[in-house]
Design a protein around this motif. Structure first.
Motif, PDB file in Angstrom:
ATOM      1  N   LEU A   6       0.827  -1.211   0.000  1.00 39.76           N
ATOM      2  CA  LEU A   6       0.000   0.000   0.000  1.00 39.76           C
ATOM      3  C   LEU A   6       0.858   1.256   0.000  1.00 39.76           C
ATOM      4  CD1 LEU A   6      -2.833  -1.026   2.484  1.00 39.76           C
ATOM      5  CD2 LEU A   6      -2.959  -0.839   0.004  1.00 39.76           C
ATOM      6  N   TYR A   7       1.921   1.225   0.771  1.00 41.60           N
ATOM      7  CA  TYR A   7       2.835   2.369   0.766  1.00 41.60           C
ATOM      8  C   TYR A   7       3.517   2.515  -0.587  1.00 41.60           C
ATOM      9  CZ  TYR A   7       2.492   3.537   5.711  1.00 41.60           C
ATOM     10  OH  TYR A   7       2.039   3.963   6.928  1.00 41.60           O
ATOM     11  N   VAL A  13       1.843   6.686  -7.000  1.00 42.57           N
ATOM     12  CA  VAL A  13       0.870   7.737  -7.323  1.00 42.57           C
ATOM     13  C   VAL A  13       1.471   9.115  -7.074  1.00 42.57           C
ATOM     14  CG1 VAL A  13      -1.364   8.725  -6.648  1.00 42.57           C
ATOM     15  CG2 VAL A  13      -1.126   6.258  -6.963  1.00 42.57           C
ATOM     16  N   ALA A  14       2.187   9.265  -5.974  1.00 43.48           N
ATOM     17  CA  ALA A  14       2.824  10.550  -5.677  1.00 43.48           C
ATOM     18  C   ALA A  14       3.904  10.884  -6.702  1.00 43.48           C
ATOM     19  CB  ALA A  14       3.420  10.521  -4.269  1.00 43.48           C
ATOM     20  N   ALA A  17       2.166  12.089  -9.805  1.00 41.86           N
ATOM     21  CA  ALA A  17       1.687  13.455  -9.590  1.00 41.86           C
ATOM     22  C   ALA A  17       2.832  14.453  -9.653  1.00 41.86           C
ATOM     23  CB  ALA A  17       0.977  13.552  -8.240  1.00 41.86           C
ATOM     24  N   THR A  18       3.984  14.086  -9.108  1.00 40.85           N
ATOM     25  CA  THR A  18       5.146  14.969  -9.129  1.00 40.85           C
ATOM     26  C   THR A  18       5.600  15.234 -10.554  1.00 40.85           C
ATOM     27  OG1 THR A  18       5.855  14.173  -6.969  1.00 40.85           O
ATOM     28  CG2 THR A  18       7.518  15.251  -8.325  1.00 40.85           C
ATOM     29  N   VAL A  19       5.741  14.177 -11.337  1.00 39.38           N
ATOM     30  CA  VAL A  19       6.181  14.334 -12.724  1.00 39.38           C
ATOM     31  C   VAL A  19       5.148  15.115 -13.531  1.00 39.38           C
ATOM     32  CG1 VAL A  19       6.708  13.073 -14.848  1.00 39.38           C
ATOM     33  CG2 VAL A  19       7.627  12.290 -12.678  1.00 39.38           C
ATOM     34  N   GLY A  20       3.883  14.833 -13.309  1.00 35.91           N
ATOM     35  CA  GLY A  20       2.836  15.569 -14.007  1.00 35.91           C
ATOM     36  C   GLY A  20       2.855  17.051 -13.689  1.00 35.91           C
ATOM     37  N   CYS A  21       3.069  17.379 -12.433  1.00 35.66           N
ATOM     38  CA  CYS A  21       3.133  18.788 -12.039  1.00 35.66           C
ATOM     39  C   CYS A  21       4.343  19.484 -12.654  1.00 35.66           C
ATOM     40  CB  CYS A  21       3.181  18.910 -10.518  1.00 35.66           C
ATOM     41  SG  CYS A  21       1.628  18.536  -9.712  1.00 35.66           S
ATOM     42  N   VAL A  39       1.377  23.691  -5.281  1.00 32.94           N
ATOM     43  CA  VAL A  39       1.043  23.090  -3.981  1.00 32.94           C
ATOM     44  C   VAL A  39       1.032  21.566  -4.084  1.00 32.94           C
ATOM     45  CG1 VAL A  39      -0.799  22.834  -2.262  1.00 32.94           C
ATOM     46  CG2 VAL A  39      -0.210  25.096  -3.123  1.00 32.94           C
ATOM     47  N   ILE A  40       0.437  21.046  -5.148  1.00 37.44           N
ATOM     48  CA  ILE A  40       0.417  19.599  -5.353  1.00 37.44           C
ATOM     49  C   ILE A  40       1.841  19.073  -5.484  1.00 37.44           C
ATOM     50  CG2 ILE A  40      -0.275  17.761  -6.945  1.00 37.44           C
ATOM     51  CD1 ILE A  40      -2.778  19.481  -7.565  1.00 37.44           C
ATOM     52  N   LEU A  41       2.672  19.790  -6.217  1.00 32.32           N
ATOM     53  CA  LEU A  41       4.066  19.384  -6.382  1.00 32.32           C
ATOM     54  C   LEU A  41       4.800  19.382  -5.049  1.00 32.32           C
ATOM     55  CD1 LEU A  41       6.561  18.757  -8.144  1.00 32.32           C
ATOM     56  CD2 LEU A  41       6.837  21.217  -8.430  1.00 32.32           C
ATOM     57  N   LEU A  42       4.617  20.427  -4.274  1.00 32.15           N
ATOM     58  CA  LEU A  42       5.319  20.530  -2.992  1.00 32.15           C
ATOM     59  C   LEU A  42       4.846  19.493  -1.975  1.00 32.15           C
ATOM     60  CD1 LEU A  42       5.552  24.415  -2.606  1.00 32.15           C
ATOM     61  CD2 LEU A  42       7.379  22.810  -3.211  1.00 32.15           C
ATOM     62  N   LEU A  43       3.623  19.008  -2.127  1.00 31.17           N
ATOM     63  CA  LEU A  43       3.115  17.969  -1.226  1.00 31.17           C
ATOM     64  C   LEU A  43       3.456  16.565  -1.715  1.00 31.17           C
ATOM     65  CD1 LEU A  43      -0.430  19.354  -0.349  1.00 31.17           C
ATOM     66  CD2 LEU A  43       1.591  19.313   1.112  1.00 31.17           C
ATOM     67  N   SER A  44       3.374  16.353  -3.021  1.00 33.86           N
ATOM     68  CA  SER A  44       3.541  15.002  -3.543  1.00 33.86           C
ATOM     69  C   SER A  44       4.996  14.544  -3.577  1.00 33.86           C
ATOM     70  CB  SER A  44       2.925  14.879  -4.934  1.00 33.86           C
ATOM     71  OG  SER A  44       3.574  15.722  -5.858  1.00 33.86           O
ATOM     72  N   ALA A  45       5.935  15.451  -3.784  1.00 33.09           N
ATOM     73  CA  ALA A  45       7.345  15.049  -3.860  1.00 33.09           C
ATOM     74  C   ALA A  45       7.846  14.457  -2.533  1.00 33.09           C
ATOM     75  CB  ALA A  45       8.202  16.215  -4.316  1.00 33.09           C
TER      76      ALA A  45
END
Length: 65
Positions: A6-7, A13-14, A17-21, A39-45
């Motif tokens: 799960l981790y 997924v993170a 999201a990072t690459v997409g951002c 914000v999404i980038l700073l949280l997902s990385a």
């Protein structure tokens, strides 16, 4: 062992999201806007990194006799 999977899924997924951002921000005009994408980038990385390290630690811990 299932907990580490799960981790690992969360880390994947993170990472996506990072690459997409990064691509969205480098294109010049992000679809969601610059601020939400940043914000999404700073949280997902960091979340992806922490989730990956946690998955590896859990997997190693479950392999010990």
């Amino acid at each position: 062992m299932a907990k580490s999977y799960l981790y690992l899924v969360g880390a994947c997924v993170a990472a996506i999201a990072t690459v997409g951002c990064i691509f969205e921000l480098s294109s010049g005009e992000a679809q969601l806007g610059t601020v939400p994408t940043t914000v999404i980038l700073l949280l997902s990385a960091p979340l992806g990194l922490v989730a990956f390290v946690t998955a590896v630690r859990l997997a190693r811990a479950s392999d010990r006799p």
